[in-house]
Design a protein around this motif. Structure first.
Motif, short mmCIF file in Angstrom:
data_model
loop_
_atom_site.label_atom_id
_atom_site.label_comp_id
_atom_site.label_asym_id
_atom_site.label_seq_id
_atom_site.Cartn_x
_atom_site.Cartn_y
_atom_site.Cartn_z
N UNK A 88 60.13 65.89 26.11
CA UNK A 88 61.67 66.04 26.28
C UNK A 88 62.31 64.76 26.26
N UNK A 89 63.69 64.68 25.88
CA UNK A 89 64.38 63.54 25.56
C UNK A 89 64.81 63.07 27.12
N UNK A 95 71.74 66.52 24.09
CA UNK A 95 71.07 67.07 23.06
C UNK A 95 71.29 68.62 23.26
N UNK A 96 71.55 69.51 22.17
CA UNK A 96 71.71 70.67 22.24
C UNK A 96 70.42 71.67 22.59
N UNK A 97 69.30 70.84 22.13
CA UNK A 97 67.84 71.39 22.29
C UNK A 97 67.08 70.11 23.15
N UNK A 98 66.73 70.20 24.19
CA UNK A 98 66.20 69.18 24.95
C UNK A 98 64.71 68.99 24.67
N UNK A 99 63.99 69.98 24.11
CA UNK A 99 62.54 69.45 23.52
C UNK A 99 62.89 68.63 22.59
N UNK A 100 61.92 67.57 22.47
CA UNK A 100 62.10 66.27 21.42
C UNK A 100 61.64 67.17 20.18
#
Length: 197
Positions: A88-89, A95-100
């Motif tokens: 994750x970031x 980020x709109x989507x926290x998963x890298x």
């Protein structure tokens, strides 16, 4: 073990965590390749293929052990003490989507899924699992080794790019992965010819 120790000694730098991670990665890839090569090799040599074979199982067990060692050590190479940041970031609110979903994230996510598959394959590489699942169920489960190998190759390619790896290591990776793919292809073609004939 000797191959891992030799590779460890040949790697530059003094950071033992990075060196153990790298050496276990390449040894595991070689062992996975050898495990997957047993079936095609027997097919090419026109030998009968038993459901379970000791050599293939032993190679697979060592591949699993070194692969999981690589996972445990590797998750401490880049972001020491913060392993969740591999997936994750650091600032998920940005980020709109926290998963890298960058190259580094895809490299780690493919490696994590490959490690989970490797752990499952390792846990079922025994006579008890074969008896419990029955031959068809056990073989179906063991076929996940091909998907696991594909994820390992993807993980390796992405990390070659992330780390801007030196040419000798890139070539070693390419040779190990390439030999496995060539043998798989040759075994597949030989099986097709034998079914037709």
């Amino acid at each position: 073990m000797l191959a891992g120790a030799g590779l460890y000694g040949s790697l530059p730098g003094h950071d033992w965590i990075s060196k153990v991670s790298m050496s276990s990665a390449y040894v595991s890839l070689a062992l996975i390749g050898l495990t997957l090569a047993v079936g095609p090799w027997r097919t090419i040599m026109k030998q009968k293929m038993p459901v379970s074979q000791d050599l293939r199982r032993d190679l697979g067990i060592w591949a699993g052990i070194t692969g999981l060692l690589h996972t445990v050590v590797g998750i401490n190479v880049h972001l020491r003490g913060r392993p969740w940041l591999y997936f994750i970031y650091e600032h998920p609110e940005r980020h709109a989507f926290p998963l890298r979903h960058d190259q580094f994230g895809f490299a780690n996510e493919s490696g994590l899924i490959a490690s989970l598959l490797l752990a499952m394959l390792l846990a079922t590489s025994n006579d008890w699992s074969l008896r419990r699942l029955g031959t068809p169920g056990w073989k179906k489960l063991q076929r996940w080794s091909y998907g696991m190998f594909a994820l390992v190759v993807l993980h390796g390619i992405l990390f070659q790019l992330v780390e801007k790896q030196r040419l000798p290591l890139v070539l070693t990776f390419a040779i190990l992965a390439g030999c496995t793919l060539v043998l798989q292809g040759a075994g597949y073609l030989r099986r097709r010819r034998s079914f037709r004939g």
